[in-house]
Design an enzyme around this catalytic site. Structure first.
Site, short mmCIF file in Angstrom:
data_model
loop_
_atom_site.label_atom_id
_atom_site.label_comp_id
_atom_site.label_asym_id
_atom_site.label_seq_id
_atom_site.Cartn_x
_atom_site.Cartn_y
_atom_site.Cartn_z
N SER A 135 0.79 -1.23 0.00
CA SER A 135 0.00 0.00 0.00
C SER A 135 0.82 1.28 0.00
CB SER A 135 -0.97 0.01 1.18
OG SER A 135 -0.28 0.20 2.40
N LYS A 173 0.41 4.29 6.78
CA LYS A 173 -0.16 5.12 5.72
C LYS A 173 0.43 6.52 5.82
CE LYS A 173 -3.08 1.78 4.83
NZ LYS A 173 -2.63 0.78 3.91
#
Length: 184
Positions: free
Chosen positions: A40, A91
């Site tokens: 990700s 993230k």
């Protein structure tokens, strides 16, 4: 056993306990290493698609609680998953409190980030469960900020890539007046 030998062993034991205590304090509260799993955050982290190669990064834990004001847009952070607190996610902060962001799933709308929360996204949006899925997260869930990779050796000390430009166009800092002009 001689008294000198016993004294040496006792001092060695006390020194080892003190060193272990300092090490535990530092890794729990100041700096530690974090292995990055998944795709990700490509290309900033784990740029190689080979699943056997994973980045290990130094993380700064002095961003929790009252020190959370040190966080800024573009920082890569670790945090407890909002849906599974035992799972740690990595993230990038896209928007901070009072900012507006255009979600990827709904390009004709925007989300205003509430006080005490932030919007996080993976750099590789197609492989990321992030705020586009679960919405803004409480800043209190953030456990650390990634500083630099230390593994693999070829990436040792490399700078983490900044916030991708295409994501910047979706952010309206502090509610931005351009938002009302930009939206129909």
């Amino acid at each position: 056993m001689s008294t000198a030998s016993q004294l040496f062993r006792r001092r060695l034991l006390v020194g080892a306990v003190a060193a272990a205590s300092v090490w535990i304090f530092v890794t729990d509260n100041i700096l530690s290493l974090q292995m990055i799993n998944g795709r990700s955050m490509q290309p900033a982290l784990n740029p190689d698609s080979n699943r056997l190669k994973r980045d290990v990064v130094v993380v700064d834990k002095l961003v929790r609680g009252a020190l959370s004001t040190r966080l800024k847009r573009g920082d890569i952070v670790t945090f407890a998953s909002p849906s599974d607190p035992d799972r740690c996610l990595v993230k990038r902060i896209i928007a901070l409190p009072h900012d507006c962001v255009v979600p990827l799933s709904s390009p004709d709308s925007y989300v205003r980030i509430p006080k005490g929360q932030c919007w996080v996204e993976g750099d590789e949006s197609f492989h990321s469960g992030d705020s586009n899925t679960f919405g803004p997260i409480p800043i209190a869930l953030i456990t650390a900020r990634a500083l630099r990779p230390v593994w693999p050796p070829s990436r040792f000390g490399a700078r983490l890539q900044p916030l991708p430009e295409w994501k910047e166009t979706r952010i309206y800092p502090n509610g931005g007046s351009r938002l009302s002009e930009h939206r129909p």
